[in-house]
Design an enzyme around this catalytic site. Structure first.
Site, short mmCIF file in Angstrom:
data_model
loop_
_atom_site.label_atom_id
_atom_site.label_comp_id
_atom_site.label_asym_id
_atom_site.label_seq_id
_atom_site.Cartn_x
_atom_site.Cartn_y
_atom_site.Cartn_z
N ASP A 16 -9.25 21.96 1.57
CA ASP A 16 -10.00 23.17 1.88
C ASP A 16 -11.06 22.93 2.95
OD1 ASP A 16 -10.74 25.80 1.65
OD2 ASP A 16 -11.94 25.51 -0.16
N GLY A 17 -11.36 23.95 3.72
CA GLY A 17 -12.48 23.89 4.66
C GLY A 17 -12.09 23.84 6.13
N ARG A 29 -9.82 29.24 14.22
CA ARG A 29 -9.45 28.65 12.92
C ARG A 29 -8.24 27.73 13.05
NH1 ARG A 29 -11.55 30.86 8.34
NH2 ARG A 29 -9.68 30.34 7.17
N THR A 62 0.71 30.92 -2.26
CA THR A 62 1.31 32.27 -2.30
C THR A 62 0.30 33.33 -1.83
OG1 THR A 62 0.76 32.26 -4.66
CG2 THR A 62 3.06 31.85 -4.10
N GLU A 63 -1.00 32.99 -1.93
CA GLU A 63 -2.06 33.93 -1.50
C GLU A 63 -2.31 33.85 0.02
OE1 GLU A 63 -2.51 31.93 -4.36
OE2 GLU A 63 -1.87 33.69 -5.49
N ASN A 64 -1.90 32.75 0.64
CA ASN A 64 -2.21 32.57 2.07
C ASN A 64 -1.49 33.57 2.98
OD1 ASN A 64 -2.61 28.93 1.88
ND2 ASN A 64 -4.15 30.54 1.79
N LEU A 188 -9.75 26.08 -9.11
CA LEU A 188 -8.39 25.52 -9.03
C LEU A 188 -7.51 26.27 -8.02
CD1 LEU A 188 -7.24 24.68 -12.67
CD2 LEU A 188 -7.86 23.11 -10.84
N GLU A 200 -8.17 14.26 -13.85
CA GLU A 200 -9.58 14.16 -13.49
C GLU A 200 -9.79 14.98 -12.22
OE1 GLU A 200 -11.95 12.42 -15.06
OE2 GLU A 200 -10.59 11.60 -16.56
#
Ligand code: FPP
Length: 236
Positions: A16-17, A29, A62-64, A188, A200
């Protein structure tokens, strides 16, 4: 506690990021994603050094699909480039490429490259690079339930956890021992909902394009210092 419980075989990463990294430097981006894709080789090298055999990377969820067509195209092109360029290295290192997710919905140029590399590396035994592509944890569970419903070889109605696991996308892979998330978010994000039950978690503020070999090694070392109890009592 037995030492073997501290062996980190499988690391899963939410990379991420990329967007924030690019925006912070006034870049598009897509440049963040390009820089992010370059970090994958570093992390593969670090995984080898640490003896981590399985690496699962959340490359597209799936959200991307909700992102702009321009950004989606940029990520898909980077994936294509990655698949074109990475094959010799995967062969040299004896790593097999795998995927989890609804890959049949990816653009056909990506699918073709993907299946070609998967096929070419399928007998490699030193490790697995598992790309989560068009992946969603809920989608995986729903897909598993649908496979169960249409599996004519099933004889009874009862299902155990072990049974259920066999209908997931990669039943032969061990569950991740460690899940790393970059850029500080404590979520998550629909990643490996079933498989991360006992993993972990390691969250770093670093943005993915800044995450390097040393950071990966640090995360794995932090895992080595923790005790996993799988819900039971700590052994003396
Ligand atoms: C999250 O950053 C990253 C993604 C949604 C895409 C990850 C894709 C790559 C690293 C490139 C292709 C992958 C490979 C394996 C070659 P974000 O855009 O959500 O960042 P933000 O939260 O800062 O906006």
């Amino acid at each position: 506690m037995a030492d073997k419980e501290k062996i980190c075989r499988h690391v899963a990463i939410i990379m991420d990021g990329n967007g924030r990294w690019a925006e912070a430097q006034g870049l598009p981006r897509a440049d963040g994603h390009r820089r992010g894709a370059e970090r994958v080789s570093d992390v593969m090298k670090a995984a080898k050094k640490c003896g981590v055999k399985y690496l699962t990377l959340y490359a597209f969820s799936t959200e991307n699909w909700k992102r702009s067509p321009m950004e989606i195209n940029a990520i898909m092109s980077l994936l294509g480039e990655f698949l074109d360029n990475k094959l010799p290295d995967l062969q040299k290192e004896g790593i097999s490429l795998r995927t989890v997710g609804r890959t049949d919905e990816l653009p056909s140029f990506v699918r073709k490259k993907l299946y070609r590399v998967i096929d070419a590396t399928k007998n490699n035994k030193n490790g697995v690079l598992n790309l989560a592509l068009n992946y969603g944890g809920r989608a995986e569970i729903v897909d598993a339930v649908n496979k169960i419903l249409t599996d004519k070889s099933r004889k009874n109605n009862e299902i155990t956890e072990a049974d259920f696991g066999r209908y997931l996308y990669a039943p032969d892979l061990p569950d991740p021992d460690l899940m790393i998330r970059t850029s500080g978010e404590l979520r998550l994000s629909n990643f490996l909902l079933w498989e991360l039950s006992y993993s972990e978690l390691y969250v770093t503020e670093k943005l993915w394009p800044d995450f390097g070999e040393e950071d990966f090694i640090k995360a794995v070392e932090s895992f080595g210092g923790r005790k996993r109890r799988f819900g039971g009592r700590e052994e003396k």
